[in-house]
Design an enzyme around this catalytic site. Structure first.
Site, mmCIF file in Angstrom:
data_model
loop_
_atom_site.group_PDB
_atom_site.id
_atom_site.type_symbol
_atom_site.label_atom_id
_atom_site.label_comp_id
_atom_site.label_asym_id
_atom_site.label_seq_id
_atom_site.Cartn_x
_atom_site.Cartn_y
_atom_site.Cartn_z
ATOM 1 N N HIS A 1 42.585 36.169 47.316
ATOM 2 C CA HIS A 1 42.302 34.947 46.281
ATOM 3 C C HIS A 1 42.319 33.710 47.266
ATOM 4 C CE1 HIS A 1 42.458 37.114 42.692
ATOM 5 N NE2 HIS A 1 43.588 37.416 42.932
ATOM 6 N N HIS B 1 45.784 41.621 48.420
ATOM 7 C CA HIS B 1 45.067 40.904 47.164
ATOM 8 C C HIS B 1 45.472 39.372 47.038
ATOM 9 C CE1 HIS B 1 44.684 41.303 42.466
ATOM 10 N NE2 HIS B 1 45.276 40.259 42.668
ATOM 11 N N GLU B 2 46.557 38.981 47.263
ATOM 12 C CA GLU B 2 46.908 37.433 47.161
ATOM 13 C C GLU B 2 45.921 36.604 48.363
ATOM 14 O OE1 GLU B 2 47.885 36.314 44.491
ATOM 15 O OE2 GLU B 2 48.733 38.283 43.755
#
Length: 214
Positions: A28, A24-25
């Site tokens: 980004h 997820h990170e």
């Protein structure tokens, strides 16, 4: 809940949760770099190494506490990837894609775990370790995706909404960001958030089950 059940719960959820928050990170950071911001890349945060993203509280303490309290699922978070939106080539438009990249990664992983659940079902049946891990992977990723898409700054959904609003409305909406976490905590503590996001979580999980498992 005895010690053996606690160990099993931690074991089943550990890998899916670690990958869910790490990818997820990293997503980004990867999206930010693609749209012109090198901040995450320069800090080594576009990485699949979980150690780069672990938050002592969100990645370890909270999930462990939820396992010990037998909450029925385990949830957590990682250190947010730093993004300087001013460095994006088109900050208002590109912010949408950067914010959506994290939940998008969770959706991809939820689909992956749904496929793994089908494989585990064929090979080991209901209740096998790999079946339980695959179901945990679906739950964790769908919860992270839906929760983060809630349209409140500083969550990803808030960033997406800010990017979609007309400039004047977006400017007014962005004023709530300093209070966003307090509002979010209030919604969680009072139980108001659950009836908003839980039906969506159920729909997405059912869609994955119908499409990939049944």
């Amino acid at each position: 809940m005895d010690f053996g059940q606690i160990v099993q719960s931690i074991t089943v959820y550990a890998l899916p949760l670690l990958f869910a928050i790490t990818l997820h990170e990293a997503a980004h950071g990867y999206a930010a770099r693609k749209f012109g911001d090198q901040t995450a890349f320069m800090l080594g945060r576009i990485s699949l190494n979980p150690a780069k993203h672990i938050d002592p509280v969100g990645t370890i303490v909270v999930p462990l506490a939820m396992a010990l309290l037998n909450t029925g699922f385990i949830f957590g978070w990682a250190k947010p990837v730093p993004v300087n939106f001013n460095n994006l080539r088109n900050p208002k438009k590109d912010m949408i894609w950067v914010a959506a990249a994290g939940p998008g990664a969770n959706l991809v992983m939820a689909v992956f775990w749904a496929i793994m659940a089908r494989v585990a079902l064929e090979l080991g049946g209901f209740g096998s370790f790999w079946w339980l891990m695959a179901i945990a992977g679906i739950q964790v990723n769908v919860i992270l995706m839906v929760f983060n898409l809630f349209p409140l700054l500083p969550l990803d959904g808030g960033r997406v909404l800010s990017g979609l609003l007309p400039p004047k409305l977006a400017w007014e909406y962005n004023k709530i960001e300093p209070y966003g976490m307090f509002i979010l905590i209030g919604l969680i503590v009072t139980g108001l958030l659950t009836p908003i996001i839980f039906p969506i979580i159920q729909v997405v999980v059912q869609w994955l089950v119908t499409l990939f498992i049944l």
